[in-house]
Design an enzyme around this catalytic site. Structure first.
Site, mmCIF file in Angstrom:
data_model
loop_
_atom_site.group_PDB
_atom_site.id
_atom_site.type_symbol
_atom_site.label_atom_id
_atom_site.label_comp_id
_atom_site.label_asym_id
_atom_site.label_seq_id
_atom_site.Cartn_x
_atom_site.Cartn_y
_atom_site.Cartn_z
ATOM 1 N N LYS A 81 54.773 43.613 16.291
ATOM 2 C CA LYS A 81 55.185 42.696 15.219
ATOM 3 C C LYS A 81 56.456 41.964 15.648
ATOM 4 O O LYS A 81 57.380 42.589 16.198
ATOM 5 C CB LYS A 81 55.414 43.498 13.945
ATOM 6 C CG LYS A 81 55.719 42.683 12.690
ATOM 7 C CD LYS A 81 55.841 43.632 11.495
ATOM 8 C CE LYS A 81 56.126 42.882 10.202
ATOM 9 N NZ LYS A 81 56.215 43.818 9.054
ATOM 10 N N SER A 155 53.565 42.823 5.381
ATOM 11 C CA SER A 155 53.952 41.684 6.199
ATOM 12 C C SER A 155 53.422 41.773 7.621
ATOM 13 O O SER A 155 53.486 40.807 8.383
ATOM 14 C CB SER A 155 55.478 41.570 6.233
ATOM 15 O OG SER A 155 56.078 42.751 6.775
ATOM 16 N N SER A 179 54.275 47.329 4.016
ATOM 17 C CA SER A 179 53.807 46.390 5.032
ATOM 18 C C SER A 179 53.056 47.037 6.181
ATOM 19 O O SER A 179 52.342 46.355 6.917
ATOM 20 C CB SER A 179 55.000 45.609 5.601
ATOM 21 O OG SER A 179 55.595 44.821 4.604
#
Length: 586
Positions: A81, A155, A179
């Site tokens: 990420k 996210s 997330s």
């Protein structure tokens, strides 16, 4: 052409370590997979290493193996990420104006590379990890791997899609409000969120620094455990790192929310999937009062912890607010209204709620909560981004605030193909116990549903009970819309069937009644446009509503207004419309 099935951490590591396959060969396959999926959707990645760099990294792993090193993740490709530092790739947190070139990889990356894993690139995310839906990025919207009309969850959106689509074997995400769990649920994945401080957060762009956890997406719980074994451990360079002992945990008593405290936001399919998953458990299910957990969850976005998000982007918010995604900016600006008094008051209330949670652990061993109460289409999320995002966190927001560990597990699928998940939750330190419990309580399905590689057309299942049945007068209204026959079924035993008076052609009225029976029907599938045009032609007193089937699932189907029963004949005892028509022909 390379098939985009899941890549296995275990299989790749075993093959490369044993010499059955080289790490370079694995990377060549990954490059082919990337090229194919880039044509499907191009918003999964923010940056990637080029082919030459990936081949060189893989060759270095092969050389280490040849020299006799034992690498637990030998040659395993993974994604990161883009709020976690990886040397030689910019860190953007999905904000170009914020981007910087780190001088070192995050601790978790260093540990993974030391174990032989090969980082492929940086994935897209809700900007500054603010959101749990996956639509808040200037780099585009990573869509659900199983139906691209639906959100991937956030996210950690790009990370989840990269694993689900078979581009990498595992991916790192982060988790503050859910997330690292919600995208796992929607994409039929495992999402492991360790206890706070179990994994180092050095090299992580903070969202809420006191709460943030780096997480992992994998295909199996075993693989999540392998990654945890490599990266967990105290890091003196991380002020929030903790040396947590592994705490064993039984699985005899599993806590679930009270029936009146399960928000589904109108999504009855979620409730059905949750009940169906729970029915497979051979344990004692204990209903708990979720009110203290829900109140703690509200502190995250409706309390002073919003100011911690503001602190993470304070300089950019002050100097270049237009560089921040409008929805993210609206959220972080709220933190400016909180002061030290509110912050301390929030801490006091959280301590009280944490004490209530401690008492809960004396009553249950683990929690088994829905990962998310529903899922939304991308179009819906873009229209109401804050309200719908808040709904998604109903079962996740409290976990980090109350210092718990969690693992999200696949537990069913919606009619859309999108995944439904259940999350096992335990006190801090029960991480390994959760991994061990995952397969015992919710065994991984043999395989996930097929990927959406062609732009899956959205469909609706429709139950017909009368004049639209095969060989009946109005069946042409289905065939002319290319409706696909799914099979015969029955309603739940809670319906009555009436032959309406003066109806041409003859039609039945299906009415819900606790004093009813199971009514025979046929199931069809139509695309959304065809379904809409079909509904537009349904004449009163009939209507299209939601019908419960014999197995407890729900489909759209014919229902009737009360006026349909005027002078109508009750034919419930016949069990279906065909039997009524046959009786009339005798």
């Amino acid at each position: 052409m390379i098939a985009l099935d899941r890549l296995s951490v275990v299989r790749i590591a075993d093959d490369v370590q044993s010499g059955r396959r080289s790490a370079v060969a694995v990377i060549e396959e990954v490059l082919e997979r990337l090229a194919r999926y880039d044509a499907v959707q191009d918003a999964v990645w923010i940056s990637r290493f080029d082919a030459q760099a990936l081949r060189a990294a893989a060759a270095a792993v092969d050389e280490r193996v040849a020299q006799g090193e034992v690498l637990p993740l030998a040659g395993v490709p993974f994604a990161v990420k883009d709020n976690i530092d990886v040397l030689d790739l910019d860190t953007t947190a999905a904000c170009p104006a914020f981007a910087y070139a780190p001088d070192r990889s995050a601790t978790v990356i260093e540990r993974l590379v030391a174990a032989g894993a090969v980082p492929v690139g940086k994935t897209n995310l809700d900007q500054f990890a603010t959101g749990i839906n996956g639509t808040r990025s200037p780099y585009g919207v990573p869509r659900n791997a199983y139906n691209r009309a639906w959100i991937s969850g956030g996210s950690s959106s790009g990370s989840a899609v990269a694993v689900a689509a078979g581009l990498v074997a595992f991916a790192l995400g982060t988790d503050t409000a859910g997330s690292g769990r919600i995208p796992a649920a929607f994409n039929h994945l495992i999402g492991f969120k360790p206890s706070r401080g179990r994994w180092s957060s050095r090299g992580l762009v903070p969202a809420c620094r006191t709460l943030d956890c780096i997480t992992v997406f994998t295909g199996t719980a075993e693989e999540a455990g392998l990654v945890d074994a490599v990266v967990a451990g105290f890091d003196p360079q991380d002020a929030f790192s903790r040396a947590l002992p592994d705490v064993p945990r039984a699985t005899r008593r599993i806590g679930i929310p009270r029936a009146d405290q399960r928000p589904w936001f109108g999504d009855i399919e979620s409730g059905f999937l949750y009940d169906t998953a729970l029915a497979t458990l051979d344990v004692e299910l204990v209903e708990i009062d979720m009110a203290p957990l829900a109140e703690a969850a509200r502190l995250l976005y409706d309390g002073p912890w919003v100011a911690e998000r503001t602190a993470a982007v304070r300089d950019l918010l002050r100097d270049d607010p237009d560089a921040i995604h409008p929805v993210v900016r609206e959220i972080v600006e709220q933190g400016l209204s909180y002061g030290a008094v509110e912050a301390f008051e929030g801490q006091y209330r959280l301590a009280e709620l944490a004490r209530a949670a401690e008492a809960m652990w004396r009553e249950v061993d683990l929690l088994a909560f829905p990962t998310a109460p529903t899922c939304y289409r991308v179009a819906e999320m873009l229209v109401a981004p804050i309200a719908l995002n808040a709904n998604l966190g109903a079962y996740t927001n409290f976990v980090n605030l109350l210092d718990m560990a969690a693992i999200a597990l696949p537990a069913g699928r919606y009619g859309s193909g999108v995944g439904f998940g259940i999350t096992l939750i335990g006190p801090a330190g029960t991480d390994r116990a959760l991994v061990d419990a995952a397969d015992a309580l919710f065994p991984a399905p043999a395989s996930p549903p097929p990927l959406d590689l062609e732009g899956r057309m959205e469909t609706v299942k429709l139950a017909v009970v009368g004049a639209h049945l095969k060989d009946m007068p109005l069946h042409w209204q289905l065939t002319s819309r290319d409706a696909r026959f799914l099979g015969e079924a029955k309603t739940a035993p809670t319906y009555r069937l009436y032959a309406m008076a003066d109806s041409a052609p003859p039609k039945p009225a299906l009415v819900h009644s606790e004093n009813g029976g199971a009514i025979a029907l046929e199931l069809y599938e139509l695309d959304l446009a065809a379904f809409g045009s079909f509904v537009a032609e349904v004449p009163p007193p009939l209507a299209i509503g939601t019908v419960t089937l014999e197995d407890g699932s729900f489909v759209k189907g014919f229902v009737a207004e009360p006026r349909a029963l005027t002078n109508a004949e009750d034919v419930t005892a016949l069990g279906g419309w065909r039997a009524y028509v046959a009786r009339g022909a005798d």
